[in-house]
Design a protein around this motif. Sequence first.
Motif, short mmCIF file in Angstrom:
data_model
loop_
_atom_site.label_atom_id
_atom_site.label_comp_id
_atom_site.label_asym_id
_atom_site.label_seq_id
_atom_site.Cartn_x
_atom_site.Cartn_y
_atom_site.Cartn_z
N THR A 21 9.58 0.40 -6.20
CA THR A 21 8.86 1.62 -5.81
C THR A 21 9.69 2.86 -6.12
O THR A 21 9.19 3.81 -6.72
N VAL A 63 0.84 -1.21 0.00
CA VAL A 63 0.00 0.00 0.00
C VAL A 63 0.87 1.25 0.00
O VAL A 63 0.63 2.19 -0.77
N THR A 64 1.88 1.28 0.85
CA THR A 64 2.73 2.46 0.90
C THR A 64 3.53 2.62 -0.39
O THR A 64 3.78 3.74 -0.84
N SER A 120 -0.15 13.37 -10.09
CA SER A 120 -1.05 14.50 -10.28
C SER A 120 -0.28 15.76 -10.66
O SER A 120 -0.75 16.56 -11.48
N VAL A 179 2.51 1.77 -3.45
CA VAL A 179 1.58 2.32 -4.46
C VAL A 179 1.34 3.80 -4.20
O VAL A 179 1.35 4.62 -5.13
N GLN A 180 1.15 4.16 -2.95
CA GLN A 180 0.94 5.58 -2.62
C GLN A 180 2.15 6.43 -2.98
O GLN A 180 2.02 7.53 -3.51
N THR A 181 3.32 5.92 -2.70
CA THR A 181 4.55 6.66 -3.01
C THR A 181 4.69 6.89 -4.51
O THR A 181 5.06 7.97 -4.95
N CYS A 182 4.34 5.88 -5.30
CA CYS A 182 4.42 6.02 -6.75
C CYS A 182 3.34 6.96 -7.29
O CYS A 182 3.57 7.67 -8.27
N ALA A 183 2.18 6.96 -6.66
CA ALA A 183 1.05 7.75 -7.17
C ALA A 183 1.15 9.23 -6.82
O ALA A 183 0.59 10.07 -7.54
N LEU A 184 1.86 9.57 -5.76
CA LEU A 184 1.90 10.96 -5.30
C LEU A 184 2.30 11.97 -6.37
O LEU A 184 1.62 12.98 -6.55
N THR A 236 9.07 5.80 -8.99
CA THR A 236 8.91 7.17 -8.53
C THR A 236 10.02 8.07 -9.08
O THR A 236 9.77 9.22 -9.46
#
Length: 86
Positions: A65, A10-11, A21, A13-18, A69
């Motif tokens: 990850t 989960v962390t 945007s 995926v969040q790190t990659c998605a940040l 990123t």
Amino acid sequence: RRRHTRFRNVTGVQTCALPISQLIKIIQNKSAKDISIITYIVLLVSEILWLTYGLMKNDLQISLTNAITAFITLLILFFSYYFEYR
């Protein structure tokens, strides 16, 4: 152990998605005048260090990850430069 793996996923995926945007905003506006380039340069250095650590530890989660990123951050820096100096 299983809970720990889910948390890492989960962390990761969040790190990659940040930064996605921000990348989309830069491309849509064809401008990066509102972002701090220094912040993204420091972030890239950090991601490269974490990627190196992940490779040294043979940890696919950390390596993947941070590789993803770092690539997104490189795109942000590239488009920031491109739209500023084209």
